[in-house]
Write a protein that holds these residues in place. Structure first.
Motif, PDB file in Angstrom:
ATOM      1  N   LYS A   8       0.836  -1.207   0.000  1.00 47.22           N
ATOM      2  CA  LYS A   8       0.000   0.000   0.000  1.00 47.22           C
ATOM      3  C   LYS A   8       0.866   1.251   0.000  1.00 47.22           C
ATOM      4  N   GLU A   9       1.929   1.229   0.794  1.00 46.59           N
ATOM      5  CA  GLU A   9       2.826   2.387   0.886  1.00 46.59           C
ATOM      6  C   GLU A   9       3.522   2.657  -0.443  1.00 46.59           C
ATOM      7  N   GLU A  10       3.930   1.583  -1.124  1.00 50.37           N
ATOM      8  CA  GLU A  10       4.592   1.749  -2.423  1.00 50.37           C
ATOM      9  C   GLU A  10       3.633   2.321  -3.457  1.00 50.37           C
ATOM     10  N   LYS A  50      -8.282   2.442   1.663  1.00 52.85           N
ATOM     11  CA  LYS A  50      -8.985   1.164   1.788  1.00 52.85           C
ATOM     12  C   LYS A  50      -9.158   0.485   0.435  1.00 52.85           C
ATOM     13  N   GLY A  51      -9.098   1.253  -0.627  1.00 56.21           N
ATOM     14  CA  GLY A  51      -9.237   0.697  -1.968  1.00 56.21           C
ATOM     15  C   GLY A  51      -8.092  -0.205  -2.362  1.00 56.21           C
ATOM     16  N   PHE A  52      -6.980  -0.144  -1.631  1.00 59.64           N
ATOM     17  CA  PHE A  52      -5.827  -0.973  -1.951  1.00 59.64           C
ATOM     18  C   PHE A  52      -5.885  -2.350  -1.315  1.00 59.64           C
ATOM     19  N   ALA A  59     -18.695  -1.358  -3.724  1.00 62.11           N
ATOM     20  CA  ALA A  59     -19.846  -2.046  -3.130  1.00 62.11           C
ATOM     21  C   ALA A  59     -19.463  -2.696  -1.799  1.00 62.11           C
ATOM     22  N   HIS A  60     -18.262  -3.310  -1.746  1.00 59.42           N
ATOM     23  CA  HIS A  60     -17.797  -3.909  -0.491  1.00 59.42           C
ATOM     24  C   HIS A  60     -17.619  -2.834   0.575  1.00 59.42           C
ATOM     25  N   LEU A  61     -17.027  -1.731   0.186  1.00 62.65           N
ATOM     26  CA  LEU A  61     -16.783  -0.654   1.132  1.00 62.65           C
ATOM     27  C   LEU A  61     -18.103  -0.086   1.666  1.00 62.65           C
ATOM     28  N   LYS A  62     -19.077   0.050   0.790  1.00 64.60           N
ATOM     29  CA  LYS A  62     -20.387   0.551   1.199  1.00 64.60           C
ATOM     30  C   LYS A  62     -21.041  -0.402   2.196  1.00 64.60           C
ATOM     31  N   GLU A  63     -20.933  -1.706   1.936  1.00 64.41           N
ATOM     32  CA  GLU A  63     -21.507  -2.702   2.839  1.00 64.41           C
ATOM     33  C   GLU A  63     -20.792  -2.681   4.189  1.00 64.41           C
ATOM     34  N   ILE A  64     -19.483  -2.526   4.190  1.00 66.11           N
ATOM     35  CA  ILE A  64     -18.720  -2.456   5.442  1.00 66.11           C
ATOM     36  C   ILE A  64     -19.152  -1.245   6.254  1.00 66.11           C
ATOM     37  N   ARG A  65     -19.307  -0.114   5.607  1.00 64.35           N
ATOM     38  CA  ARG A  65     -19.748   1.099   6.315  1.00 64.35           C
ATOM     39  C   ARG A  65     -21.142   0.921   6.899  1.00 64.35           C
TER      40      ARG A  65
END
Length: 103
Positions: A8-10, A50-52, A59-65
């Motif tokens: 992620k950092e790279e 979080k996209g990394f 859609a996954h991120l929306k469900e997690i939220r």
């Protein structure tokens, strides 16, 4: 040729460097394909860091939220029920001292 994986950092470093030094020069320096770079850029712009995560989609991120909000609500409801239960116990002890078990 072995497939290289970037942390992620790279990925963040490549995105930042591309803004300041130009996309093509940065991609050549790190050996990243343009399609990969633009995929990282799109994920970062839409979902942030979080996209990394592997397989993370909007859609996954929306469900997690949604689940996180539901979890917070349930925690608050549980806390309120516990407070209500303690208050009822205290009232019963005041009204019926003999019910407290202390004689």
């Amino acid at each position: 040729m072995k497939k290289r994986t970037f942390s992620k950092e790279e990925k963040l470093k490549v995105l930042e460097e591309a803004k300041s030094n130009g996309v093509q020069a940065t991609l050549d320096k790190y050996g990243v394909y343009p399609a990969t770079y633009y995929s990282w850029k799109k994920k970062y712009e839409t979902m942030g860091e979080k996209g990394f995560r592997h397989g993370m989609t909007p859609a996954h991120l929306k469900e997690i939220r949604r689940l996180e909000k539901e979890n917070e609500l349930l925690k608050k409801l549980l806390a309120e029920k516990e407070i209500e239960s303690h208050l009822k116990d205290d009232l019963l002890k005041k009204k019926y001292p003999w019910a407290s078990g202390k004689n």
